[in-house]
Scaffold this active site. Structure first.
Site, short mmCIF file in Angstrom:
data_model
loop_
_atom_site.label_atom_id
_atom_site.label_comp_id
_atom_site.label_asym_id
_atom_site.label_seq_id
_atom_site.Cartn_x
_atom_site.Cartn_y
_atom_site.Cartn_z
N LYS A 198 -4.57 -10.28 -6.21
CA LYS A 198 -5.81 -10.63 -5.44
C LYS A 198 -7.00 -9.58 -5.85
O LYS A 198 -6.92 -8.45 -6.20
CB LYS A 198 -5.47 -10.10 -3.83
CG LYS A 198 -6.33 -10.46 -2.91
CD LYS A 198 -5.86 -9.88 -1.53
CE LYS A 198 -6.55 -8.43 -1.30
NZ LYS A 198 -6.89 -8.04 -0.03
N LYS A 257 0.96 -1.22 -0.08
CA LYS A 257 -0.08 -0.05 0.08
C LYS A 257 1.02 1.22 0.10
O LYS A 257 0.38 2.08 -0.64
CB LYS A 257 -1.05 0.02 1.18
CG LYS A 257 -2.09 -0.90 1.01
CD LYS A 257 -3.30 -0.60 1.58
CE LYS A 257 -4.44 -1.85 1.60
NZ LYS A 257 -5.61 -1.50 2.22
N LYS A 310 -11.40 -4.66 -3.41
CA LYS A 310 -12.49 -3.77 -3.65
C LYS A 310 -11.80 -2.46 -3.91
O LYS A 310 -12.68 -1.42 -4.45
CB LYS A 310 -13.50 -3.58 -2.37
CG LYS A 310 -12.88 -3.57 -0.90
CD LYS A 310 -13.94 -3.37 0.24
CE LYS A 310 -13.61 -3.98 1.47
NZ LYS A 310 -12.59 -3.31 2.01
#
Ligand code: ATP
Ligand code: LTN
Length: 330
Positions: free
Chosen positions: A195, A113, A198
């Protein structure tokens, strides 16, 4: 025994979150009649990257309603919003002072991230596992049902709990992650090596629980496959088809062998047609219940009860933690 888990209210949960996490919460609820179960909306976690106020508000309520629509029963599971129980943030701070920057920097999710955020990585993105450890340790949690990507965070929670207990005396229960054998890592419909997430910028890669039913069906029909043309579970040579088979198996309880036999001699078209119907049925069921719940007073009552129940446990644990460390006048 106590079971606890949470999901961040970032966007709407995907089929990955549903299969890897929510379905598992429901299963554990139904199979462990004696367990005390808490499931929360991890809203404090959702601000590690900038979010729009309106989106946060909408997603919090929506996630709580989706928990119920997916089968969590408020008579069995206490559902609450993390920020309404202030001890999460308090214990998070204490645990930040009992963990090391080096171990936070080693977290895979932080590395991934922070690479995406570039120059504006918040301090919260780094210390996030301490808040997650606080969520778990506040409640003497034994089992934490999560998808594969959260395993490392439950492991660091264990390390922090053991370290704290050794330093200050027995305070926390050391939790275990609970990860399913199949479905703990659903992959993107557009890239089977990534992966399903969302927050993927490409919405064709994921299906959310609130997607329009026809749109969801089309996403399945247009999911990438390969040129081999045989419905076979082989994650090395046929990762995309194997991912679709995992979704199929999770909704039908059919084994991979049974699915392979059913489609032997048939191509991907029939398989995808059937899978799109299976997914559409599951989503329709969830959305029908969701629409009944989302604007009801019942939802607020459930969240009030959950907050009060969680607060009673968290208050006691926090007093114990402060006492052990020597803070305040305990
Ligand atoms: P974001 O993209 O916003 O980081 P996310 O889709 O990764 O979100 P989280 O809120 O981090 O979702 O995860 C909620 C739960 O769903 C966790 O238990 C996580 O392990 C699980 N989960 C997330 N993605 C998947 C996936 N693709 N397959 C299976 N489980 C998943
Ligand atoms: N970090 C988790 C959500 C989460 C969680 C928790 C899961 C926050 N606190 C405690 C289990 C237990 C994620 O999915 N990103």
């Amino acid at each position: 025994m106590r079971i606890l888990s949470g999901i961040q209210p970032t966007n709407v949960p995907t089929l990955g979150n549903y299969i890897g996490a929510i379905k598992n919460f429901v299963k554990m609820q139904n199979e462990n009649q004696d367990a005390d179960i808490l499931v929360f909306v991890a809203d404090l976690h959702s601000i590690t990257v900038p979010r729009d106020r309106k989106d946060i508000k909408k997603n919090i309520r929506s996630l709580a309603a989706l928990y119920l629509a997916s089968g969590l029963d408020p008579n069995r599971t206490h559902i609450f919003i993390q920020s309404e129980v202030h001890e999460h943030a308090e214990l998070g701070w204490v645990l930040e002072c009992n963990s090391y920057i080096g171990e936070m920097e080693r977290m895979i999710q932080f590395k991934e991230k922070s690479a995406k955020e570039g120059a504006s990585v918040t301090t919260g993105l780094l210390t996030y596992p301490c808040l997650m450890a606080a969520d778990i340790l506040l409640y003497d949690t034994n089992l934490v049902p999560v998808g594969e990507d959260q395993k490392q965070h439950v492991e660091i929670t264990r390390d922090i709990a053991i370290r704290f207990n050794n330093k200050y005396g027995e305070t926390f229960v050391v939790p275990e992650p609970m990860i399913q054998k199949s479905g703990a890592r659903i992959m993107s419909l557009q890239d089977p090596l990534k992966k399903m997430s969302k927050s993927d910028p490409n919405p064709k890669g994921y299906i959310t629980l609130l997607d329009d039913i026809n749109e969801a069906k089309n996403k399945i029909k247009r999911a990438v496959t390969d040129s081999i043309g045989i419905v076979k579970y082989d994650t090395v040579n046929q990762p995309a088809v194997s991912n679709l088979m995992t979704i199929y198996s999770s909704f039908t309880n059919m084994s991979f062998d049974e699915i392979e036999n059913k489609y032997s001699g048939l191509g991907y078209k029939e398989f995808k047609e059937d899978l799109s119907e299976i997914v559409a049925n599951e989503l329709t069921k969830i959305q029908t219940k969701y629409n009944e719940i989302i604007n009801s007073n019942e939802l607020d009552k459930i969240l009030d009860e959950g907050r009060d129940y969680a607060s009673r446990i968290a208050y006691k644990k926090m007093a114990k933690v402060y006492k052990r460390i020597g803070l305040g006048r305990y």
